[in-house]
Motif scaffolding. Structure first.
Motif, PDB file in Angstrom:
ATOM      1  N   ARG A   7       0.824  -1.203   0.000  1.00 47.42           N
ATOM      2  CA  ARG A   7       0.000   0.000   0.000  1.00 47.42           C
ATOM      3  C   ARG A   7       0.860   1.256   0.000  1.00 47.42           C
ATOM      4  N   GLU A   8       1.989   1.227   0.713  1.00 47.93           N
ATOM      5  CA  GLU A   8       2.870   2.378   0.769  1.00 47.93           C
ATOM      6  C   GLU A   8       3.572   2.627  -0.566  1.00 47.93           C
ATOM      7  N   GLN A   9       3.719   1.584  -1.395  1.00 45.67           N
ATOM      8  CA  GLN A   9       4.394   1.734  -2.684  1.00 45.67           C
ATOM      9  C   GLN A   9       3.428   2.108  -3.803  1.00 45.67           C
ATOM     10  N   ASN A  10       2.142   2.024  -3.552  1.00 48.66           N
ATOM     11  CA  ASN A  10       1.163   2.401  -4.562  1.00 48.66           C
ATOM     12  C   ASN A  10       1.271   3.873  -4.905  1.00 48.66           C
ATOM     13  N   THR A  11       0.791   4.208  -6.084  1.00 55.29           N
ATOM     14  CA  THR A  11       0.684   5.611  -6.459  1.00 55.29           C
ATOM     15  C   THR A  11      -0.690   6.112  -6.020  1.00 55.29           C
ATOM     16  N   ILE A  12      -0.688   7.201  -5.270  1.00 53.37           N
ATOM     17  CA  ILE A  12      -1.934   7.748  -4.743  1.00 53.37           C
ATOM     18  C   ILE A  12      -2.268   9.057  -5.448  1.00 53.37           C
ATOM     19  N   ALA A  13      -3.551   9.397  -5.446  1.00 55.13           N
ATOM     20  CA  ALA A  13      -4.013  10.631  -6.082  1.00 55.13           C
ATOM     21  C   ALA A  13      -5.154  11.210  -5.273  1.00 55.13           C
ATOM     22  N   ALA A  14      -5.263  12.539  -5.291  1.00 51.10           N
ATOM     23  CA  ALA A  14      -6.363  13.208  -4.587  1.00 51.10           C
ATOM     24  C   ALA A  14      -6.455  14.645  -5.065  1.00 51.10           C
ATOM     25  N   ILE A  15      -7.643  15.216  -4.925  1.00 54.10           N
ATOM     26  CA  ILE A  15      -7.828  16.651  -5.155  1.00 54.10           C
ATOM     27  C   ILE A  15      -7.249  17.387  -3.955  1.00 54.10           C
ATOM     28  N   SER A  16      -6.388  18.362  -4.212  1.00 63.09           N
ATOM     29  CA  SER A  16      -5.694  19.038  -3.118  1.00 63.09           C
ATOM     30  C   SER A  16      -6.162  20.474  -2.900  1.00 63.09           C
ATOM     31  N   THR A  17      -7.158  20.919  -3.639  1.00 60.96           N
ATOM     32  CA  THR A  17      -7.675  22.274  -3.480  1.00 60.96           C
ATOM     33  C   THR A  17      -9.192  22.225  -3.361  1.00 60.96           C
ATOM     34  N   GLY A  18      -9.754  23.273  -2.779  1.00 61.25           N
ATOM     35  CA  GLY A  18     -11.198  23.384  -2.716  1.00 61.25           C
ATOM     36  C   GLY A  18     -11.768  23.703  -4.093  1.00 61.25           C
ATOM     37  N   SER A  19     -13.028  23.373  -4.299  1.00 62.82           N
ATOM     38  CA  SER A  19     -13.656  23.632  -5.595  1.00 62.82           C
ATOM     39  C   SER A  19     -14.181  25.055  -5.659  1.00 62.82           C
ATOM     40  N   GLY A  20     -14.342  25.547  -6.883  1.00 60.48           N
ATOM     41  CA  GLY A  20     -14.934  26.865  -7.085  1.00 60.48           C
ATOM     42  C   GLY A  20     -13.927  27.976  -7.290  1.00 60.48           C
ATOM     43  N   GLY A  21     -12.623  27.678  -7.130  1.00 55.07           N
ATOM     44  CA  GLY A  21     -11.609  28.700  -7.353  1.00 55.07           C
ATOM     45  C   GLY A  21     -11.183  28.747  -8.808  1.00 55.07           C
ATOM     46  N   GLY A  22     -10.310  29.674  -9.110  1.00 54.39           N
ATOM     47  CA  GLY A  22      -9.834  29.787 -10.493  1.00 54.39           C
ATOM     48  C   GLY A  22      -8.966  28.623 -10.901  1.00 54.39           C
ATOM     49  N   THR A  87       6.878  14.452  -0.638  1.00 50.70           N
ATOM     50  CA  THR A  87       6.737  13.133  -0.019  1.00 50.70           C
ATOM     51  C   THR A  87       8.020  12.316  -0.043  1.00 50.70           C
ATOM     52  N   GLY A  88       9.012  12.764  -0.821  1.00 48.13           N
ATOM     53  CA  GLY A  88      10.220  11.970  -1.013  1.00 48.13           C
ATOM     54  C   GLY A  88      10.076  10.957  -2.129  1.00 48.13           C
ATOM     55  N   GLU A  89       8.911  10.947  -2.813  1.00 50.38           N
ATOM     56  CA  GLU A  89       8.640  10.018  -3.910  1.00 50.38           C
ATOM     57  C   GLU A  89       8.515  10.789  -5.225  1.00 50.38           C
ATOM     58  N   GLU A  90       8.363  10.042  -6.323  1.00 53.89           N
ATOM     59  CA  GLU A  90       7.990  10.672  -7.581  1.00 53.89           C
ATOM     60  C   GLU A  90       6.620  11.329  -7.402  1.00 53.89           C
ATOM     61  N   MET A  91       6.498  12.553  -7.877  1.00 55.42           N
ATOM     62  CA  MET A  91       5.230  13.264  -7.708  1.00 55.42           C
ATOM     63  C   MET A  91       4.864  14.034  -8.969  1.00 55.42           C
ATOM     64  N   ALA A  92       3.564  14.262  -9.125  1.00 60.49           N
ATOM     65  CA  ALA A  92       3.055  15.130 -10.191  1.00 60.49           C
ATOM     66  C   ALA A  92       1.904  15.935  -9.629  1.00 60.49           C
ATOM     67  N   GLU A  93       1.837  17.188 -10.024  1.00 61.09           N
ATOM     68  CA  GLU A  93       0.731  18.054  -9.630  1.00 61.09           C
ATOM     69  C   GLU A  93       0.048  18.570 -10.886  1.00 61.09           C
ATOM     70  N   LEU A  94      -1.225  18.233 -11.026  1.00 60.25           N
ATOM     71  CA  LEU A  94      -1.996  18.555 -12.223  1.00 60.25           C
ATOM     72  C   LEU A  94      -2.854  19.778 -11.905  1.00 60.25           C
ATOM     73  N   CYS A  95      -2.537  20.895 -12.526  1.00 55.88           N
ATOM     74  CA  CYS A  95      -3.256  22.142 -12.282  1.00 55.88           C
ATOM     75  C   CYS A  95      -4.238  22.386 -13.425  1.00 55.88           C
ATOM     76  N   CYS A  96      -5.511  22.487 -13.073  1.00 58.16           N
ATOM     77  CA  CYS A  96      -6.564  22.679 -14.059  1.00 58.16           C
ATOM     78  C   CYS A  96      -7.464  23.813 -13.579  1.00 58.16           C
ATOM     79  N   HIS A  97      -8.569  24.045 -14.281  1.00 56.42           N
ATOM     80  CA  HIS A  97      -9.538  25.013 -13.792  1.00 56.42           C
ATOM     81  C   HIS A  97     -10.221  24.452 -12.543  1.00 56.42           C
ATOM     82  N   GLY A  98     -10.678  25.366 -11.659  1.00 52.24           N
ATOM     83  CA  GLY A  98     -11.074  24.949 -10.326  1.00 52.24           C
ATOM     84  C   GLY A  98     -12.500  24.466 -10.148  1.00 52.24           C
ATOM     85  N   GLY A  99     -13.219  24.227 -11.224  1.00 53.32           N
ATOM     86  CA  GLY A  99     -14.574  23.709 -11.081  1.00 53.32           C
ATOM     87  C   GLY A  99     -14.586  22.303 -10.526  1.00 53.32           C
ATOM     88  N   SER A 100     -15.576  21.993  -9.690  1.00 53.77           N
ATOM     89  CA  SER A 100     -15.615  20.686  -9.041  1.00 53.77           C
ATOM     90  C   SER A 100     -15.760  19.555 -10.061  1.00 53.77           C
TER      91      SER A 100
END
Length: 464
Positions: A7-22, A87-100
């Motif tokens: 589980r610790e070696q899996n690649t995880i993903a999540a929304i990291s910002t609130g919705s409704g912003g730019g 995190t000390g791991e490979e990471m990616a941050e996907l920045c898009c428009h802020g609609g939910s």
């Protein structure tokens, strides 16, 4: 992705910002982060695929659900390579428009391509596991997010930079040296190991006790910064309490009229007075009355006066104190209270300032109507609650878990000092020093159980 990965070696993903912003962000961490992102993202510059980007670089392009489908959105992807990431791991941050809807669909694409949904605080938890943060720094992340005042934010940022960890580390270092010296003397008596003089050991334990005491006392101040201070504006009718409430809150919270007894119920608001957060209440004027409604308001005022941590006692500076004012001073004797001489714009003050000063921590002159004297009140509040002398860089205890560890270590050192006083053997002293070390290393996470770590992260938001 291979099912053999833990589980610790899996690649995880999540929304990291609130919705409704730019701007919105989906964050991925794990060995397949960049590869997963590359399967749904087409960079504008086709000569710079994500896999070729060095860390801390971004690429503009479009997100596609499939090869023959229209783009979902356009945006920027930032890549980070292990171990130089949060995190000390490979990471990616996907920045898009802020609609939910956009963010939810983009997250779904990441999960479809092999990522799994991150648990609460799992990104920070991985940073802890990978040695990027200690447990106190991990806890500071939540405090930074929830900070409601500049001082609370500053304290959390100092903790994030390791202020508490360094303070505890210094204590651990001194106790470890003392324990090692005792152990060497006990285990190798035939060697020429100098016995640790009792006076030296007492000096070490006393210094560590003093620092633990400082850390324990910092919890109260830190709690006030984070949660705010319950404060009540009290005084007789028509001294300007409601005008002061409106001034501090920045809006017409309380009705103001020349008629005494206008405020008949408690008016509450959370306000910042300088850098100090107050859960402030405006109360009914304290006076004798036959009006049943006003009598209830006065009773509530007296009840709130008893419960509040800080009292702002307001007096009319344009007139002499009367029996009602002196009665209020007696009620607040020995309490954390600031005397406020209001209506100073009406001419030379006639109120007995010395009498007010004898019953309060400080006396402040202001005009709530004219808006003058607020800075002096800010300084008086900081001095009264102890935040004026605050030094977050010295390390502050931020929560009950940390306080429990500090108090546990302090109790162990108390036992060690008692053992020395009773003439106990040094190996008995060494045992309780080790108990203190266990408590301090539990605080930093070096010896924290899985249950403790789980409890730290259970209140984190997903995506952090």
């Amino acid at each position: 992705m291979s099912s053999s990965l833990s589980r610790e070696q899996n690649t995880i993903a999540a929304i990291s910002t609130g919705s409704g912003g730019g701007i919105g962000m989906i964050r991925l961490s794990g060995p397949e982060s960049i590869a997963i992102t590359g399967r749904i993202f087409r960079p504008q510059n086709k000569n710079r695929p994500l896999e070729s980007l060095p860390g801390y670089n971004g690429s503009y392009g479009q997100f596609f659900p499939g090869e023959k489908e229209d783009p979902l959105d356009d945006g920027v992807v930032f890549v980070y390579h292990a171990p130089k990431s949060y995190t000390g791991e490979e990471m990616a941050e996907l920045c898009c428009h802020g609609g939910s809807l956009v963010m939810e669909r983009l997250l779904a694409l990441c999960l479809r391509e092999g990522a799994r949904l991150a648990g609460p605080g799992e990104f920070t938890r991985r940073a802890l596991v990978n040695g990027k943060l200690d447990l106190t720094q991990a806890e500071s992340i939540a405090d930074i997010i929830s900070a409601r005042s500049a001082q609370a934010l500053g304290a959390a940022q100092e903790a994030r930079r390791g202020a508490l960890f360094q303070a505890v580390k210094r204590i651990i270092h001194r106790l470890t040296d003392a324990a090692a010296h005792i152990s060497a003397w006990i285990d190798y008596p035939e060697e020429d190991v100098e016995e640790l003089l009792l006076t030296q050991l007492e000096e070490i334990l006393t210094a560590c006790q003093k620092e633990l005491g400082r850390l324990a006392s910092s919890y109260h101040t830190g709690r006030l910064l984070r949660e705010g201070i319950s404060a009540a504006i009290v005084g007789q009718a028509n001294v300007g309490k409601s005008t002061l409430m409106n001034l501090l809150s920045g809006e017409e919270k309380s009705i103001v009229t020349p008629i005494p007894g206008t405020t008949r119920d408690v008016i509450r608001d959370t306000v910042r007075v300088g850098d100090t957060l107050l859960d402030l209440s405006d109360t009914a004027g304290l006076r004798q009355t036959d009006n049943q409604v006003e009598m209830l308001g006065v009773a509530r005022s007296l009840e709130l006066l008893d419960r509040s941590a800080l009292i702002l006692a307001v007096f009319d500076a344009s007139r002499e104190l009367d029996t009602g004012d002196y009665a209020l001073l007696e009620k607040i004797r020995g309490r954390l209270a600031i005397g406020i001489l209001n209506k100073c714009d009406l001419g030379e003050g006639r109120a007995d300032r010395e009498a007010i000063a004898r019953h309060t921590c400080a006396v402040v002159e202001l005009s709530a109507k004219a808006g003058t004297g607020v800075q002096a009140l800010e300084e008086a509040i900081r001095d009264a609650v102890g935040t004026a002398q605050l030094d977050p860089a010295a390390g502050m205890v931020a929560n009950q878990r940390q306080l429990d560890c500090v108090l546990k270590a302090a109790r162990s050192l108390d036992e060690a000092m008692s053992a020395l006083g009773w003439g106990e053997t040094l190996d008995a002293v060494s045992v309780v020093i080790e108990e203190a070390l266990d408590a301090l290393m539990e605080l930093t996470g070096q010896r924290a159980s899985q249950e403790i770590i789980d409890r730290v992260f259970e209140n984190f938001c997903v995506g952090k």
